[in-house]
Design an enzyme around this catalytic site. Structure first.
Site, PDB file in Angstrom:
ATOM      1  N   ASN A 193       0.825  -1.205   0.000  1.00 59.67           N
ATOM      2  CA  ASN A 193       0.000   0.000   0.000  1.00 59.67           C
ATOM      3  C   ASN A 193       0.865   1.263   0.000  1.00 59.67           C
ATOM      4  O   ASN A 193       0.555   2.234  -0.694  1.00 59.67           O
ATOM      5  CB  ASN A 193      -0.924   0.012   1.224  1.00 59.67           C
ATOM      6  N   HIS A 198      -3.378   3.193  -2.007  1.00 62.13           N
ATOM      7  CA  HIS A 198      -4.505   2.384  -1.525  1.00 62.13           C
ATOM      8  C   HIS A 198      -5.429   1.917  -2.653  1.00 62.13           C
ATOM      9  O   HIS A 198      -6.052   0.849  -2.538  1.00 62.13           O
ATOM     10  CB  HIS A 198      -5.300   3.165  -0.477  1.00 62.13           C
ATOM     11  N   ASP A 202      -6.396  -1.898  -3.077  1.00 64.62           N
ATOM     12  CA  ASP A 202      -7.734  -2.487  -3.209  1.00 64.62           C
ATOM     13  C   ASP A 202      -7.798  -3.410  -4.425  1.00 64.62           C
ATOM     14  O   ASP A 202      -8.384  -4.502  -4.368  1.00 64.62           O
ATOM     15  CB  ASP A 202      -8.783  -1.386  -3.344  1.00 64.62           C
ATOM     16  N   GLU A 229      -5.889  -7.812   5.022  1.00 61.87           N
ATOM     17  CA  GLU A 229      -5.306  -8.582   3.921  1.00 61.87           C
ATOM     18  C   GLU A 229      -5.317 -10.083   4.218  1.00 61.87           C
ATOM     19  O   GLU A 229      -4.577 -10.850   3.609  1.00 61.87           O
ATOM     20  CB  GLU A 229      -3.866  -8.125   3.662  1.00 61.87           C
TER      21      GLU A 229
END
Length: 312
Positions: A193, A198, A202, A229
């Site tokens: 990330n 981000h 995703d 995660e």
């Protein structure tokens, strides 16, 4: 006297006109003969069958959907014999081969001695109501499914996992069958990330979910997002050896995707760590202890360097 008779005849004609001008379909059956004494002409507009074709209860029963016929006939006969007013919903056959949802509302007419003299009632077309009910049921089912689905990845969520693992644990204990669980964590996802952002994070979670879901091919296998995660894979009727092979398959499938992870300390592509557990639960075993044991194996896999599988 003539005036009274004329008034009675006039009133009867009025009542008949009123009955036959409504959308409800009036009818009367003589109990002893089981023959129709009357059925409103509206029946032809709704179902296509002429009133003259409704001779007896056999015609009524034969023009009913086969899946509804037995229980409706048995219910109505039993209620009528008991002298109880009742109603029933069923699908009625139209003359052109379609079905219409009908609600029959029945009143039992009794003689002074208490025996059944006749049945009178009304048929109502409730097809639109049934369509609305089915739409509401479908919508409710869809909402329930959404409430059990992870909003990002589309796989089952933690709530769904909790419900399914309880059910499969009970089934495994009752049937003395093995139950396996894989706990899976994306290695160094925080660094992913930080490196890619981000939105890419995703997208990565969605990608991993698709890969893991492709590894679980049986109908009762369940992949769920456990949180962040981390994913879990519930494997009913799966022993330790089979669970280990599936864990390795998950790892290999993800490696084959070659998802770049330049900030990973262990290599240039995304990897996962897995904890594996299998058990045939006994009466005194606890589900929470089993899940905790598998979670500890996942922790051990991460402590030992990640990108690996730890089983029993």
């Amino acid at each position: 006297m003539v005036d009274i008779e004329n008034r009675v005849e006039s009133d009867g004609a009025v009542y008949k006109t009123l009955l036959e001008s409504t959308r409800a379909i009036p009818w009367k059956i003589d109990w002893d003969s089981k023959q129709f004494a009357y059925i409103g002409p509206q029946i032809e507009a709704l179902l296509g069958w002429a009133p003259s074709s409704w001779v007896g209860v056999a015609d009524w029963a034969s023009r009913m959907h086969p899946e509804d016929r037995d229980w409706v006939v048995d219910f109505c006969v039993a209620q009528s014999q008991a002298g109880v007013d009742h109603e029933a919903d069923y699908r009625a056959l139209t003359r052109d081969g379609h079905y219409v949802w009908i609600r029959d509302v029945v009143h039992v007419v009794r003689r002074p001695d208490g025996s059944v003299d006749a049945l009178i009632g009304f048929m109502f077309d409730i097809s639109e109501r049934k369509r609305t009910e089915q739409q509401l049921i479908s919508l409710q089912k869809e909402m329930e499914e959404l409430s059990f689905r992870d909003g990002l990845t589309g796989v089952a969520n933690r709530r769904r996992f909790d419900a399914i693992i309880e059910l499969e644990w009970s089934n495994a204990r009752r049937n003395r069958q093995p139950l396996s669980l894989l706990m899976i964590d994306i290695d160094y996802f925080k660094q992913y990330n930080d490196r890619y952002g981000h939105l890419e994070g995703d997208a990565c979670l969605k990608h991993v979910a698709r890969v893991l879901n492709s590894a679980a091919t049986r109908a009762r296998d369940l992949l769920a997002r456990f949180g962040g995660e981390e994913f879990v894979l519930v494997l009913p009727e799966t022993d330790e050896a089979a669970a280990g092979k599936l864990a390795e398959r998950c790892r290999e499938l993800l490696l084959a995707e070659q998802i770049p992870h330049e900030s990973s300390p262990i290599g240039p592509v995304l990897t996962i760590s897995l904890g594996v557990g299998s058990t045939i639960p006994g009466h005194d075993d606890e589900l929470r202890s089993f899940i905790d044991a598998v979670d500890k194996r996942l922790y051990q896999a991460k402590q030992q360097g990640r990108d690996r599988i730890v089983a029993e």
